[in-house]
Design a protein around this motif. Structure first.
Motif, short mmCIF file in Angstrom:
data_model
loop_
_atom_site.label_atom_id
_atom_site.label_comp_id
_atom_site.label_asym_id
_atom_site.label_seq_id
_atom_site.Cartn_x
_atom_site.Cartn_y
_atom_site.Cartn_z
N LEU A 84 0.91 -1.14 -0.18
CA LEU A 84 -0.05 -0.09 0.04
C LEU A 84 0.94 1.22 -0.09
CD1 LEU A 84 -2.90 -0.79 2.35
CD2 LEU A 84 -3.21 -0.47 0.15
N PRO A 94 2.50 2.90 7.00
CA PRO A 94 1.16 2.28 6.85
C PRO A 94 0.88 1.65 8.29
CG PRO A 94 2.22 1.90 4.94
CD PRO A 94 3.16 2.55 5.86
N THR A 149 -6.39 6.10 2.25
CA THR A 149 -5.66 5.12 1.45
C THR A 149 -5.82 3.88 2.20
OG1 THR A 149 -4.11 6.66 0.72
CG2 THR A 149 -3.38 4.48 0.58
N LEU A 150 -5.68 3.73 3.53
CA LEU A 150 -6.06 2.44 4.01
C LEU A 150 -7.54 1.97 4.15
CD1 LEU A 150 -3.86 2.53 7.33
CD2 LEU A 150 -3.30 1.53 5.09
N ASP A 153 -8.72 0.15 0.64
CA ASP A 153 -8.21 -1.08 0.49
C ASP A 153 -8.84 -2.16 1.39
OD1 ASP A 153 -6.07 -3.29 0.77
OD2 ASP A 153 -5.36 -2.34 -1.04
N ALA A 156 -6.54 -4.09 4.18
CA ALA A 156 -6.44 -3.10 5.26
C ALA A 156 -7.68 -3.30 6.13
CB ALA A 156 -5.99 -1.67 4.82
#
Length: 200
Positions: A84, A94, A149-150, A153, A156
């Motif tokens: 990621l 992350p 962003t996390l 996904d 995640a």
């Protein structure tokens, strides 16, 4: 060298260089309108006064006791998190961003803005995400972008669910300091429900 322990504003204006020089040896209290206002201290004294954030956190706190299990699970999925990071060029590591999202869930922080504020002044939050006392928090825009962003996904989000399920759910009744927001977790998971169904 002249010695000062406390000075008024007028004296500070008149003898600034001497007072600053004296403060290198001993902190000087500056009074304003007859009341203490600020201290002038040397860099060495200031750094010495700053303790590690961990020194303020009770060692028996549930988050302290459970953190090794959390970090073990994150380490087990290091490849996913690194992937990621490589793809999105996150400015927050992350694993650190995962810690931040866990805090939002565990303490039912209702918004990213309030989460950002807590990271600025809440010592427990700062310790959990690895910020020292004198470290600045990332800008709100950076925080919001990297958390998105996390959350964008599915892997995640499922990892967050796994951590909650394996580390916290069995012990929440014995940990009144947490107020886990299951509704928020379900919202995060629901965003990827279509993707999961399609992949099956």
């Amino acid at each position: 060298m002249e010695r000062y322990s406390k000075v008024g504003m007028q004296e500070l204006d008149q003898r600034l260089s001497k007072i600053v020089e004296a403060a290198r040896k001993q902190p000087v209290s500056v009074y304003r309108y007859g009341a203490p206002w600020v201290w002038i201290v040397s860099q060495d004294d200031w750094q010495g006064a700053l303790k590690e954030v961990s020194s303020y956190i009770p060692q028996g706190h549930s988050l302290v006791l459970l953190r090794p299990q959390i970090d073990d699970l994150l380490d087990d999925h290091r490849d996913v998190l690194q992937g990621l990071n490589a793809g999105a060029q996150m400015l927050i590591a992350p694993q650190t961003a995962m810690h931040i999202l866990l805090l939002q869930l565990l303490y039912s922080v209702p918004s990213e803005q309030q989460l950002y504020e807590q990271l600025n002044y809440n010592l427990l939050f700062r310790w959990f995400v690895g910020l020292d006392l004198n470290q600045k928090v990332w800008s709100f825009n950076v925080l919001s972008k990297d958390l998105a962003t996390l959350l964008g996904d599915a892997r995640a989000v499922r990892l967050i669910q796994k951590i909650i399920g394996e580390v916290f759910c069995g012990a929440l009744l014995q940990m009144p300091e947490f107020s886990l927001n299951f509704a928020l977790l379900h919202t995060w998971l629901a965003r990827h429900a279509t993707t999961s169904t399609a992949s099956n």
